[in-house]
Design a protein around this motif. Structure first.
Motif, mmCIF file in Angstrom:
data_model
loop_
_atom_site.group_PDB
_atom_site.id
_atom_site.type_symbol
_atom_site.label_atom_id
_atom_site.label_comp_id
_atom_site.label_asym_id
_atom_site.label_seq_id
_atom_site.Cartn_x
_atom_site.Cartn_y
_atom_site.Cartn_z
ATOM 1 N N ILE A 234 0.865 -1.194 0.000
ATOM 2 C CA ILE A 234 0.000 0.000 0.000
ATOM 3 C C ILE A 234 0.895 1.235 0.000
ATOM 4 N N GLU A 235 0.746 2.053 -1.037
ATOM 5 C CA GLU A 235 1.634 3.210 -1.164
ATOM 6 C C GLU A 235 1.140 4.415 -0.374
ATOM 7 N N LYS A 236 -0.162 4.604 -0.382
ATOM 8 C CA LYS A 236 -0.706 5.788 0.304
ATOM 9 C C LYS A 236 -1.999 5.417 1.011
ATOM 10 N N VAL A 237 -2.179 6.028 2.195
ATOM 11 C CA VAL A 237 -3.461 5.922 2.876
ATOM 12 C C VAL A 237 -3.993 7.335 3.054
ATOM 13 N N LEU A 238 -5.167 7.577 2.524
ATOM 14 C CA LEU A 238 -5.781 8.900 2.627
ATOM 15 C C LEU A 238 -6.888 8.820 3.666
ATOM 16 N N VAL A 239 -6.855 9.746 4.633
ATOM 17 C CA VAL A 239 -7.761 9.632 5.772
ATOM 18 C C VAL A 239 -8.660 10.866 5.882
ATOM 19 N N TRP A 240 -9.972 10.638 5.872
ATOM 20 C CA TRP A 240 -10.927 11.721 6.136
ATOM 21 C C TRP A 240 -11.059 11.894 7.645
ATOM 22 N N LYS A 241 -11.248 13.151 8.078
ATOM 23 C CA LYS A 241 -11.510 13.377 9.508
ATOM 24 C C LYS A 241 -13.020 13.425 9.738
ATOM 25 N N ARG A 242 -13.466 12.745 10.765
ATOM 26 C CA ARG A 242 -14.896 12.818 11.100
ATOM 27 C C ARG A 242 -15.260 14.247 11.514
ATOM 28 N N HIS A 243 -14.331 14.909 12.193
ATOM 29 C CA HIS A 243 -14.527 16.311 12.557
ATOM 30 C C HIS A 243 -13.455 17.119 11.835
ATOM 31 N N PRO A 244 -13.744 17.622 10.646
ATOM 32 C CA PRO A 244 -12.697 18.232 9.813
ATOM 33 C C PRO A 244 -11.980 19.395 10.493
ATOM 34 N N ALA A 245 -12.668 20.090 11.385
ATOM 35 C CA ALA A 245 -12.040 21.267 11.973
ATOM 36 C C ALA A 245 -11.052 20.917 13.085
ATOM 37 N N LYS A 246 -11.011 19.656 13.437
ATOM 38 C CA LYS A 246 -10.158 19.239 14.556
ATOM 39 C C LYS A 246 -8.686 19.512 14.264
ATOM 40 N N GLU A 247 -7.937 19.814 15.334
ATOM 41 C CA GLU A 247 -6.492 20.015 15.213
ATOM 42 C C GLU A 247 -5.853 18.845 14.480
#
Ligand code: WTA
Length: 701
Positions: A234-247
């Motif tokens: 696996i070359e890349k893992v892209l992660v969405w944040k459940r709370h995008p505004a989080k630090e």
């Protein structure tokens, strides 16, 4: 002969063999109010789909889409059973679900996301906003992750709007998405990523479930390692944040893991032209359990699939752009792909996405959502209906719901449960369609036409438009309508929604779905290639099909398919385990659950309770919590034939308090009684269905 015998033994432990004993039910008629506004009310349209007009009738569905180039051939049968649909046509699924609606509906809600915590407000994405986001994500996937047409990407995400956004961004680029149900383990994700040769994984960091913020990021490491073990880097893992505004937190591996929300800042306002896909180019893979230990990637095509889900969503779910439609399934299953994302959005509907569990914080939650958003089409599973009926029968009565149409899918629904749904939720105003279909079939196969056919509790109904089902016995003879014998339901003809193949395994595709009733392997005539669905069914005199359940080694748990072989091989990874056998057992809420029988290697001294916990834990980590067994029974030995084959049929009978039948030919008949006493002891502490509710499906034995 030996082979037939083996088969009968295997199928004898199946779902269909413990079918519920239901009597013929009376009909319910759709209301005049519903009929007047229905999309499908013209008998001429039904006539258009009669067999004499096959396959051209399906052009009617394809014409609901916008094509860059029209097809020259509706159905190409040159390479049976690898049927090709709308050959020569070019289109893009993302364009059809978004761009083409902008002119008329840009400011209309495409998706309404309802977070599980009630103190978080619903989030509305208009078609315009969806368009912007999908373009930006597509640009990121192309330019940052290097993804291009034909690449596969594995998506392991919960029910948040970023999931359909990611899918539609893939579709825009022609990237084949493979979504793994969020509740599956990291191992399950890694295995599927390896099978599809995905270089990129897409995750979300967390999600809410029953009031808790669940950490989902911890699955990444396991998924990456599992994929590597199976030969896929696996070359890349892209992660969405459940709370995008989080630090921003530090990603797990700085060179490999990236937060999408942070990267997206560089792609604001970017546009990506939708890639013009051939009708036959694959749109997505969806893995499902079969009768071997290895899940199979059902490969769905772009043109035929999208046409089929659009047409069936329009006519069977009666979706109009003015409706508020809520399907309370998970996008990680085929129901969510076809009838949360692709079908409804292609029709410019408003599709509601709910993050959490139906009974959080109480069983009135779904009705509060319906009430607040004014949902008028509601789609769910019998398991959810059973649970809401059991835990909060009064809750729904308090709401003035005005639902016009309700769907059930995934399992047989008991007539009593159906009536509760009809009376209490539908207020006797809503029509109900019970839709029978499968991951493999892309869309509905049997259902009543909501405005034209009377409903009959417990029966899915006739074949849907352009689908001609049939029931065959083991020898291939057709069982006529009104027969008291059950048999194997098959579809005689190809249709645009059917999967193209099993990813990377053409032979398994042919073997699994077509070999059983194929009349001539050299024939290019589709009449010789009935599709074998793997379900037992009965056909009533009125032409309505009643589905009994799986006839193979698959257990349908709460409408989700689990391969018994997958569970058994998970058990065999435990050092102490010598043999494992998994059988379905009736459960009041979930329909069926797996019950696991395990024998231990000689000399193992581990106490049974500890062993049972170990088995449950292993199943949860290797597959996921949904596969958690109802009971684990540590047995002294398995009941076996003289040739050493485990008799799962006998174990299934014990689990369901049924007659075990003739066991005199077993190598070790005495063990059967020992196991029965043991299981009865374990059952005392559990709520079990009485034997009067279940019955042997004995006609094939
Ligand atoms: C079962 C879900 C009875 C069946 C869409 C099938 C049903 C399996 C019904 C597919 C129904 C689905 N009545 N049984 N209305 N719908 N099934 O692939 O055994 O997750 O083969 O697709 O669910 O499950 P799958």
């Amino acid at each position: 002969m030996a082979e037939t015998k083996e088969k009968n033994t295997a199928t004898a432990a199946s779902d269909a063999h413990i079918a519920v004993h239901w009597k013929e039910e009376e009909y319910y008629q759709p209301s005049k109010k519903f009929i007047e506004q229905a999309n499908l009310k013209e008998p001429q349209l039904v006539e258009k789909f009669s067999e004499k007009n096959f396959p051209n009738c399906f052009e009617h569905y394809a014409e609901m889409l916008t094509w860059y180039q029209r097809w020259h051939t509706v159905l190409d049968t040159n390479d049976p059973p690898f049927w090709k649909w709308f050959v020569g046509g070019k289109l893009n699924a993302s364009y059809n679900c978004i761009d083409r609606h902008l002119e008329k509906y840009k400011n209309k809600a495409a998706i309404i996301f309802v977070p599980e915590p009630e103190n978080e407000d619903p989030v509305v994405l208009t078609y315009q906003e969806l368009y912007q986001l999908v373009n930006e994500v597509a640009a990121l996937l192309r330019d940052f992750a290097g993804l291009k047409k034909g690449d596969r990407v594995t998506i392991h995400m919960p029910m948040i709007p970023q999931l359909p956004i990611t899918m539609l961004a893939c579709a825009r680029l022609g990237v084949v998405h493979s979504v793994v149900f969020g509740g599956f383990s990291g191992e399950a994700c890694g295995q599927r990523a390896a099978d599809s040769a995905s270089r990129v994984l897409i995750y979300a960091d967390s999600y809410y479930r029953s009031g808790k913020l669940i950490d989902h990021k911890s699955a990444i490491e396991i998924a990456v390692e599992t994929a590597k073990k199976d030969g896929q880097e696996i070359e890349k893992v892209l992660v969405w944040k459940r709370h995008p505004a989080k630090e921003q937190e530090t990603p797990e591996e700085e060179w490999r893991d990236f937060y999408i929300d942070d990267l997206l800042k560089d792609y604001r306002g970017k546009k990506v032209d939708p890639v013009k896909m051939d009708a036959e180019d694959p749109l997505f893979l969806m893995y499902t359990s079969g009768s071997t230990g290895k899940p199979k990637g059902c490969q769905h095509r772009t043109g035929g699939y999208l046409a089929y889900v659009t047409g069936t969503a329009k006519y069977y779910q009666d979706i109009h752009p003015t409706d508020v439609y809520w399907c309370m399934a998970d996008i990680g299953w085929i129901t969510g792909h076809s009838y949360i994302v692709y079908g409804p959005l292609a029709l410019a509907a408003t599709s509601v996405i709910y993050e959490g569990v139906p009974n959080y914080p109480d069983p009135a939650r779904p009705w509060r959502i319906v009430d607040r958003l004014d949902v008028n089409i509601f789609h769910t599973s019998p398991t959810a209906i059973r649970m809401l009926r059991k835990t909060g029968p009064e809750a729904a009565k308090k709401f003035e719901l005005h639902i016009k149409h309700m769907t059930t899918v995934g399992e047989p629904i008991e007539p009593d449960v159906w009536r509760w749904y009809y009376d209490v939720i539908g207020k006797r105003e809503a029509v109900i369609v019970d839709t029978w279909w499968q991951t493999e079939t892309g869309g509905f196969l049997c259902s009543t036409k909501p405005a034209l056919d009377p409903m009959k509790p417990g029966s899915a109904g006739p074949g849907v438009l352009g689908i001609y089902p049939v029931i065959y016995d083991e020898m291939g003879a057709e069982l006529p309508a009104g027969s008291v014998k059950a048999g194997n339901i098959c579809i005689r003809n190809p249709w645009p929604g059917v999967m193209q193949t099993i990813w990377g395994d053409r032979d398994r595709f042919v073997r699994q779905y077509y070999q059983k009733y194929n009349k001539n392997p050299n024939s290019k005539d589709w009449h010789d290639w009935p599709y074998f669905a793997g379900d037992g069914a009965l056909l009533a005199k009125d032409g309505y099909f009643r589905i009994l359940g799986r006839v193979d080694d698959v257990i349908n748990v709460a409408g989700r398919r689990l391969g018994t072989k997958e569970l058994e091989s998970a058990c065999l990874t435990i050092e102490e385990v010598a043999e494992a056998a998994v059988v379905p057992v009736v459960d009041e809420i979930k329909g069926r659950m797996p019950e696991i029988y395990v024998s231990l290697k000689p000399g193992v001294k581990t106490p049974p309770k500890e062993m049972a916990d170990k088995v449950t834990h292993t199943i949860e980590t290797m597959i996921g919590k949904i596969a958690r067994p109802k009971t684990v029974v540590i047995v002294p030995d398995m009941p076996k034939t003289r040739s050493g084959k485990i008799m799962r049929r006998v174990l299934a009978a014990i689990s369901n308090s049924l007659d075990v039948g003739d066991i005199t030919t077993l190598a070790n008949p005495d063990v059967v009684e020992q196991i029965r006493v043991q299981v009865q002891g374990l059952a005392k502490s559990q709520q079990k269905e009485g034997p009067e509710d279940i019955k042997q499906f004995g006609s094939q034995e």
